[in-house]
Structures are given as C-alpha cells and as structure tokens.
Motif scaffolding. Structure first.
Motif, PDB file in Angstrom:
ATOM      1  N   ASN A 171       0.860  -1.176   0.000  1.00 17.73           N
ATOM      2  CA  ASN A 171       0.000   0.000   0.000  1.00 17.73           C
ATOM      3  C   ASN A 171       0.896   1.225   0.000  1.00 17.73           C
ATOM      4  N   GLU A 172       0.321   2.407   0.111  1.00 19.57           N
ATOM      5  CA  GLU A 172       1.109   3.636   0.014  1.00 19.57           C
ATOM      6  C   GLU A 172       2.083   3.807   1.181  1.00 19.57           C
ATOM      7  N   GLN A 173       1.869   3.086   2.266  1.00 22.90           N
ATOM      8  CA  GLN A 173       2.753   3.194   3.421  1.00 22.90           C
ATOM      9  C   GLN A 173       3.792   2.087   3.494  1.00 22.90           C
ATOM     10  N   VAL A 174       3.509   0.952   2.864  1.00 16.64           N
ATOM     11  CA  VAL A 174       4.373  -0.226   2.991  1.00 16.64           C
ATOM     12  C   VAL A 174       4.920  -0.588   1.615  1.00 16.64           C
ATOM     13  N   PRO A 175       6.240  -0.369   1.390  1.00 18.36           N
ATOM     14  CA  PRO A 175       6.796  -0.592   0.051  1.00 18.36           C
ATOM     15  C   PRO A 175       7.166  -2.037  -0.260  1.00 18.36           C
ATOM     16  N   ALA A 176       6.955  -2.954   0.662  1.00 17.56           N
ATOM     17  CA  ALA A 176       7.267  -4.358   0.394  1.00 17.56           C
ATOM     18  C   ALA A 176       6.463  -4.849  -0.798  1.00 17.56           C
ATOM     19  N   PRO A 177       6.980  -5.846  -1.552  1.00 16.86           N
ATOM     20  CA  PRO A 177       6.254  -6.343  -2.740  1.00 16.86           C
ATOM     21  C   PRO A 177       4.821  -6.729  -2.405  1.00 16.86           C
ATOM     22  N   GLY A 178       3.879  -6.233  -3.220  1.00 21.53           N
ATOM     23  CA  GLY A 178       2.470  -6.427  -2.935  1.00 21.53           C
ATOM     24  C   GLY A 178       1.771  -7.360  -3.900  1.00 21.53           C
ATOM     25  N   THR A 179       0.530  -7.009  -4.241  1.00 21.32           N
ATOM     26  CA  THR A 179      -0.372  -7.906  -4.963  1.00 21.32           C
ATOM     27  C   THR A 179       0.001  -8.088  -6.429  1.00 21.32           C
ATOM     28  N   PHE A 180       0.468  -7.015  -7.084  1.00 19.67           N
ATOM     29  CA  PHE A 180       0.579  -7.010  -8.540  1.00 19.67           C
ATOM     30  C   PHE A 180       2.041  -6.986  -9.008  1.00 19.67           C
ATOM     31  N   THR A 181       2.283  -7.661 -10.118  1.00 19.94           N
ATOM     32  CA  THR A 181       3.579  -7.597 -10.797  1.00 19.94           C
ATOM     33  C   THR A 181       3.347  -7.234 -12.256  1.00 19.94           C
ATOM     34  N   LEU A 182       4.363  -6.665 -12.876  1.00 20.55           N
ATOM     35  CA  LEU A 182       4.284  -6.318 -14.295  1.00 20.55           C
ATOM     36  C   LEU A 182       5.509  -6.887 -14.990  1.00 20.55           C
ATOM     37  N   GLU A 183       5.286  -7.645 -16.068  1.00 22.14           N
ATOM     38  CA  GLU A 183       6.359  -8.332 -16.774  1.00 22.14           C
ATOM     39  C   GLU A 183       6.265  -8.052 -18.267  1.00 22.14           C
ATOM     40  N   TRP A 184       7.312  -8.411 -18.983  1.00 25.18           N
ATOM     41  CA  TRP A 184       7.345  -8.331 -20.450  1.00 25.18           C
ATOM     42  C   TRP A 184       7.503  -9.747 -20.970  1.00 25.18           C
ATOM     43  N   ASN A 185       6.558 -10.194 -21.820  1.00 31.24           N
ATOM     44  CA  ASN A 185       6.605 -11.577 -22.301  1.00 31.24           C
ATOM     45  C   ASN A 185       7.203 -11.711 -23.702  1.00 31.24           C
TER      46      ASN A 185
END
Length: 729
Positions: A171-185
C-alpha cells in the motif's frame, strides 16, 4: 533528461534519513558519488522504533514518491546506520539493528565508485587507473521496484537469468512487494495478480500498445536476441517520466495517462486487456465494494494476520467467499485482513461503535431511507411515460401515420446507434488548424479516396506520424453515424481493428483521424496484378487469421459485442507489415449477448456479402458477419471478386463457383494460380472448406467466429461437410 529535472545527488542522504514515510528530514549531501571508505549517515534526528529505507525520488516531485527502494522488504530499525562503500568496493547499509544489507556481494573491486546518475540509476562501477569506468559491478536498474524509468528494462537476461519486472507496494505506506507484478513476455506487458494474469497491454506495434493509451513523448524499444529479451522506453529531451504500478493494479505515467486504471479487471465487464475471470455463483457484476461507516459492535468473523496482504488482497478474498459481506485491513499500516459475515447497518451521525469498512453490496443505493426510493420510483415512471406522451401528442396532430413513424424512428435510432457523444471522448481531440496543416489544407494531392461518409485525406502530424483523415460530408447520413460509432469503437482496441487516433469537431466540421495504412485496402492489393505479388500464401493466411481474430473480438470479447454488418475487402486495411485491420464501423451495431437475432427495416451493407436472411428480411446477427467472412475468404483464396446474383444467372458468382467445384472434388481449381504450392494444398483446401461452412444458407448452421478461429489455429481439427449456400437461380 534536462539537468534541471534530473535526480539530485542529495537524494541518497535524504532518503536514508526520512524515507520511513513520515519522519523528519534534516540532512543533506553535496555529492553524487561515494568512494571506497566513504559513506552517507542517517540523520541524528531519527525517532526510535521507526523502520527506515534507502531509496531514490525525483527532486521535482512534490509528493516525494519513491521511484526505487533498495531494502523494500528489509526495513532498518534503530538510530545508527550508514550507507557505505568499503575498501573492497562492496556497497552496503551498516546498521545497529542487525547484519549489513549488501548490494553487490558477488561483484566488488577495490578501485571502484558508487554514483547516482542523472537517469536515476544508482551504479557501482570498477575504475581504470585513469579514473574512467572499466566495468559496471552493480546497478539499481537491475532490481526495479514499482516504477519503470526511461532506460530501465522489463524482461529477462538469457545469459545470467536476471529477471526485470515491477512489483507493486503493499500500500502507500508499505513498500514491500504487494499484490501485482508487471512483466514483459516478448510481445506485450503482462500484469499479474498473485501470479495469475490480470491484464495485458496487447501487442506492441508501431507507436503503441493495443489496449493502452500513452503520451506522445515516448519512444518504445523492444529487443529480442540470443542474450536478452526486454522492453524499454525513452523520452524526448527535457521530459521527465515514470511509469508506476500501484497497489490496486493501476498502471499510469507521470502525466496521469492511464494504461490500466485501478481495479479495472476486478469485475466482469469486458475491458480491453483484462483476463477472463469466472465470477462466484453468488455474485453478479453489479456487486461492488463501497467504503461505508457501519454500526459494528462485534468482532470480525475471520482474521488473517499475514502482513504481506493489502486491501486489494482482502477484497479479492472476500469477493470469492460467498458468506463474506464486508472486509478491511487488520493492522494500522494497512496490512492483514479481517472479514465479516453479517450484514451491518449503516451508521448515522452521532452513533457509537462506528467503523469504516469495505462493504459488498449489489446497489450503490443500499441503505437509503424509504422516502428516497419513492422519489426515485416517481421520477422513473415520469421519465418512462414522457416519450409515450410525446408520441401520442404528435400522432393527434393530423397525420397519425407520419407521427408514429417519427417516434418509431427515434426509438430505432436510440436502440441502434452505438452511443451519443457524452461518454466516448476517450481519444485525442485535434484542432481544425492542426488537421488542415497536416493535410496541406485538404489538397487534392493528399486525397486518398471517398466513401459514403465523405473524402479521405493523407496527412502528417508535427511529430512526423502519418495519419488518415475522414472528413464528414455535411449531407452524409452514413458519415454522421460513423462519426459517433467510430469514437466509441476506439474503446474496443485490438490489433486487427484500425486504430482511431482522435477526432476534430469545430463548427460544422466533423473529422476522424486514424493511423495511416501504407498498403491501403485489401481490395486495392488483391484484385490488381501488381498488388497480388505482395500476397504470397503465408501472407494470405495471416490476413485471414487476423480478420477472424478481429471479428471474434468484436463479437465476443469486446465490451459492447458489436456486429459490423459491412465486412468486405475494401474495409480491410493493411499496415506496413501486411497485417489486416478491420475498418469502417458506420453501419456497426451493438448486439445484446443474450439476443439471437435482430430485425431491421434499414438494410445496409454490400450486395454479394449479405446473407439471405438479412438481404431479404432484414434479420441480422453475429452470423451475418460470419457469412461476409466466408465470402471474403473465398475472394482471398481465389483473387476474384464475388459478383452478386443478378440477371447473369449466377455467372461470376464466387459462391456458386466454389460450391460447384466442391461437389466435383476440384476445389483446388479455385485457388489463385500465382500462389498454388504442392506443400500448401491441404491448407488451401481447408480454407475453402471453412469458407463454405461460413456461407451456408441457414444462419444456425454457420460456425461462430470463435469456432472459426479455433479451426484456423488447429490445423488437424476435423470439419463437418457444408450444406448448400444460397445459390443463384
């Protein structure tokens, strides 16, 4: 980037003291580099007990949003810490709260330097004796967080296995890896939600992605070789940029341009690029989460103390649990989840035990007082009766027949026009001056042709991009419908639909601006000897498959379920790679998913491409386009035009000819001699077979476009024998 907007060398020390999100910021530094034995300390003003991070931000960003965070999942505790480059050239954070956090553990050199570059890349490099860079040992660009900067890569290094991808904050307060990832296939950007495909950009072609709009300052780079596969982008000189993946699945740039908006794919409306999802049996598409103040005197039914979960995860879990009625995060930093099973009453001002929760409801108006519902009902009845009253008044004024026809026409227009202009302005609006400049004041030299809507001109924007401009004739009824239709179709983006770049409305001028197709239409190429040389058999197959996929998207996968109604070779445009783009949606109509067919008295289309049920009785459906596709397929295979049935008793009618050859077992004679190849005989006969299935006389017997796509892809799938098409007699 211009130096005035670049990332400042002071950022590193600033972030070491205050990136824990909310603390004081009181230190500074006057250098962009750290040499062996040097370091940057934390500020002495840090408060005990807070957790701290090392990161980078734009100095011009008033919100200080971090574009990179080094220790996003290893925040530092304590008040004594330094970022150090030791004598061996190892970059690390030394702190009193535990073991050092090391960045370049496998790559170090005694003669090295750590430098924050203007690009935002923090680099540790080995130096030659003269001070020049010998080798890059480590760089922050190899470990992206939630932000893609110009020059960063998304993809994979095939030699080292290095994977470049983005991961949202929790979330905006916690920078640890969250729900979503973005990749290039390799062909498109793919967003995943906890490992499952959530959204994709569509294939990168020419100036952009299929399912994403973007600012015109970008230059896209796609690389695929033996060493690496990656996507990157650059910007015009002086521009600043960052692409951010946020905790709710939103993906946007510095200018607020949305590639994907937050929660866009959480429901089951068919937004372009969203992955197919099966809703729970207990939910319908009008269910949604609403933040409400409710009366809550009890405890949640269930809690999850996993601090790697954010609000998006909590809502997804609740959505898929049929007994869940509301949810919220558990801890004050917005992590963990808590769920409720009971329906909680909405709180009123002054009520005790109020709590804000995310409540699942099937209507935004749940909880309204009873008198609100009465007002809504009265207004709804009034609005429903108003057009009936108007029609009856008009009918009572003399010519009743004409009055009825007028009302029917108005209702027909409301039902058949795709949309009015109020909800479709999602493409760029061009000024009349810019269009006139691009087309050299609509000169005859730039005129490409003319259709029912008006003339078409070639133009070139100030950016160098070539465009095609359709200028609506003021007396053109078809053009008026197309103007509004095409602006709505722009929302339905697919690689095999022509891309609408924008429009122009000034005074009585109405114009549509498209991407320019250098190879013009399929008609211009297919039936001209010089053009046919560009169409070998493989190219024709690609064109056939592309048209089929575009139609399947319109019928089944677009948000509106659209029937084209005028599919023909002149409405298939070809880009510089001979990829087909379906165009001209002036006669297109929305088709309700649950409806089997629609009847109209206003029959539009092109003779020879219309099935009998439409040409004779005005009955159209998705099978209308299937029939047209079958005719189109026969023309592509044979390089011959289909002559409609008429006084010549079928002579020249391609459907008659194809059916005759099929019955004789001589279908191969239909194939254009210029592309006949013994190695492709089976595929050619299969295409003719598919075409005959599409032009069967009965609409029910024709396949859907999804089935056509499947049998075109699966070359071994068995096909039924076709029944007779409508024949000229």
């Amino acid at each position: 980037m211009g130096s005035s907007e670049c990332l400042s060398s002071a950022i590193l020390s600033l972030i070491l003291s205050c990136v824990w999100l909310g603390g004081p910021c009181s230190c500074s530094a006057g250098t962009d580099s750290i040499k062996p034995g040097e370091g940057l300390p934390f500020s002495e003003n840090l408060l005990p007990g807070h957790r701290h991070l090392l990161g980078i931000w734009y100095t011009s960003d008033v919100n200080n949003k971090k574009v990179w965070v080094a220790n996003r999942d290893k925040p530092i505790s304590g008040t004594n810490a330094n970022l150090m480059l030791d004598g061996n050239g190892t970059l690390m954070i030394i702190h009193s709260g535990g073991d050092p956090i090391v960045f370049n553990s496998n790559q170090a050199s005694g003669n090295s330097i750590a430098t924050l570059l203007d690009s935002g890349n923090f680099v540790v490099a080995a130096l030659n004796t003269d001070g020049s860079v010998k080798q890059t040992l480590w760089e922050s660009f190899d470990d992206p967080t939630d932000t893609l900067l110009p020059g960063m890569k998304l993809g994979i290094n095939l030699k080292t296995g290095q994977n470049w991808s983005l991961a949202s904050w929790i979330n905006e307060q916690v920078p640890a890896p969250g729900t979503f990832t973005l990749e290039w296939n390799g062909t498109q950007l793919v967003m995943k939600r906890r490992g499952d495909i959530y959204w994709s950009s569509g294939i990168l072609k020419d100036l952009g992605f299929e399912f994403a709009t973007h600012h015109n300052i970008y230059y896209f780079i796609s690389v695929c070789n033996d060493n690496e596969i990656y996507f990157s982008y650059s910007v015009q000189d002086g521009a600043i940029s960052k692409w951010v993946l946020n905790s709710r699945g939103g993906f946007f740039d510095t200018y607020g341009t949305l590639f994907a908006k937050e929660d866009m794919c959480d429901r089951y409306d068919k937004y372009p690029g969203c992955a197919m999802q099966e809703p729970p049996t207990c939910r319908t598409r009008d269910y949604q989460f609403m933040k409400q103040s409710v009366l809550n005197s009890g405890y949640p039914s269930l809690m999850n103390i996993d601090t790697s979960l954010g609000l998006s995860d909590c809502q997804a879990i609740c959505w898929n649990n049929c007994s869940c009625t509301a949810c919220n995060t558990l801890f004050t930093n917005g992590t963990g989840c808590q769920f409720w099973r009971d329906k909680l009453p909405r709180a009123q001002v002054g009520d005790a035990n109020q709590e804000e929760l995310y409540v699942l409801s099937s209507s935004e108006d749940i909880g309204k007082p009873w008198w609100i519902w009465i007002i809504i009902l009265v207004v709804a009845v009034f609005l429903f009766m108003l057009p009936v009253f108007c029609c009856s008044q008009r009918n009572s004024r003399g010519d009743g027949k004409m009055g009825k026809t007028s009302c029917e026409r108005r209702k027909s227009s409301t039902a058949n026009t795709l949309s009015d202009s109020k909800d479709i302005d999602n493409v760029k609006q061009f000024s009349l001056v810019s269009v006139m400049t691009a087309t050299n004041n609509f000169s005859d030299e730039n005129k490409l042709g003319k259709g029912g809507f008006g003339p078409v001109y070639k133009g070139k924007l100030s950016t160098g991009q070539e465009i095609a401009v359709k200028r609506l004739s003021r007396d053109s009824e078809q053009g008026s419908a197309q103007f509004y239709n095409e602006r709505l179709i722009a929302k339905q983006q697919h690689r095999n639909l022509v891309r609408l770049l924008g429009y122009c409305i000034e005074g009585e001028e109405r114009m549509l601006i498209y991407e320019f197709m250098p190879n013009r239409s399929l008609e211009d190429v297919l039936f001209v000897p010089a053009g046919r040389k560009m169409l070998d058999w493989n190219t024709r197959c690609n064109i056939i498959e592309g048209i089929a996929q575009g139609l399947d998207y319109l019928h089944k996968h677009s948000r509106l379920n659209i029937v084209h109604r005028d599919l023909k070779t002149s409405n298939i445009l070809l880009d510089h790679d001979m990829n087909p783009k379906i165009s001209d949606f002036g006669t297109a109509r929305i088709f309700e998913p649950n409806a089997s067919e629609v009847k109209t008295n206003n029959i539009v289309g092109t003779p020879g491409f219309m099935p009998p049920e439409y040409a004779m009785w005005g009955v159209y459906s998705q099978k209308t386009d299937v029939y047209s596709f079958g005719v189109l397929l026969l023309e592509i295979v044979s390089s011959k035009m289909n002559i409609p049935c008429g006084s010549n008793d079928g002579a020249g009618n391609l459907i008659n000819h194809a059916w005759k050859l099929w019955g004789e077992g001589n279908s191969l004679e239909l194939v254009d001699q210029a592309v006949r190849d013994p190695h492709s005989t089976t595929q050619m006969l299969r295409c003719i077979h598919i075409a005959l299935l599409c032009v069967q006389n009965s609409a029910e017997e024709r396949p859907t476009m999804s089935q056509v796509c499947s049998i075109l892809t699966n070359k071994t799938e068995g096909l039924p024998n076709p029944n007779p098409p409508p024949l000229c007699t």
